[in-house]
Design a protein around this motif. Sequence first.
Motif, mmCIF file in Angstrom:
data_model
loop_
_atom_site.group_PDB
_atom_site.id
_atom_site.type_symbol
_atom_site.label_atom_id
_atom_site.label_comp_id
_atom_site.label_asym_id
_atom_site.label_seq_id
_atom_site.Cartn_x
_atom_site.Cartn_y
_atom_site.Cartn_z
ATOM 1 N N LYS A 187 0.839 -1.195 0.000
ATOM 2 C CA LYS A 187 0.000 0.000 0.000
ATOM 3 C C LYS A 187 0.877 1.250 0.000
ATOM 4 C CE LYS A 187 -3.726 2.156 2.570
ATOM 5 N NZ LYS A 187 -4.544 2.100 3.767
ATOM 6 N N LYS A 188 0.590 2.174 -0.889
ATOM 7 C CA LYS A 188 1.351 3.420 -0.986
ATOM 8 C C LYS A 188 0.464 4.554 -0.486
ATOM 9 C CE LYS A 188 4.407 1.879 -4.586
ATOM 10 N NZ LYS A 188 4.102 1.058 -5.717
ATOM 11 N N ASP A 189 0.480 4.739 0.827
ATOM 12 C CA ASP A 189 -0.395 5.746 1.417
ATOM 13 C C ASP A 189 0.369 6.938 1.985
ATOM 14 O OD1 ASP A 189 0.760 4.313 3.462
ATOM 15 O OD2 ASP A 189 -1.030 4.250 4.707
ATOM 16 N N LYS A 190 1.678 6.990 1.777
ATOM 17 C CA LYS A 190 2.489 8.117 2.249
ATOM 18 C C LYS A 190 2.825 9.029 1.079
ATOM 19 C CE LYS A 190 2.785 6.209 6.263
ATOM 20 N NZ LYS A 190 1.722 6.498 7.187
ATOM 21 N N ARG A 191 2.758 10.334 1.328
ATOM 22 C CA ARG A 191 3.082 11.309 0.284
ATOM 23 C C ARG A 191 4.329 12.070 0.691
ATOM 24 N NH1 ARG A 191 -0.199 12.330 -3.704
ATOM 25 N NH2 ARG A 191 0.456 14.470 -3.927
ATOM 26 N N PHE A 192 5.147 12.431 -0.299
ATOM 27 C CA PHE A 192 6.369 13.174 -0.064
ATOM 28 C C PHE A 192 6.558 14.118 -1.241
ATOM 29 C CE2 PHE A 192 11.016 13.594 -0.455
ATOM 30 C CZ PHE A 192 11.294 14.100 0.806
#
Length: 57
Positions: A11-16
């Motif tokens: 899951k790619k739920d982090k934003r940068f």
Amino acid sequence: MSAIGRPTDEKKDKRFEIRLSSKTYDILTECSEKLNISKAEVVHKGIELVKSEIDNK
């Protein structure tokens, strides 16, 4: 409610967010086009490459 998009194991739920110079952005774009992958995937691969370097020291 289900998410729309490709299924993933990670899951790619982090934003940068980062700011890039024009030169760095051009390099990112060139890599993306030559590898036929998204700019985000180029960044992911770069992170994996740096991690691999650290682990091999």
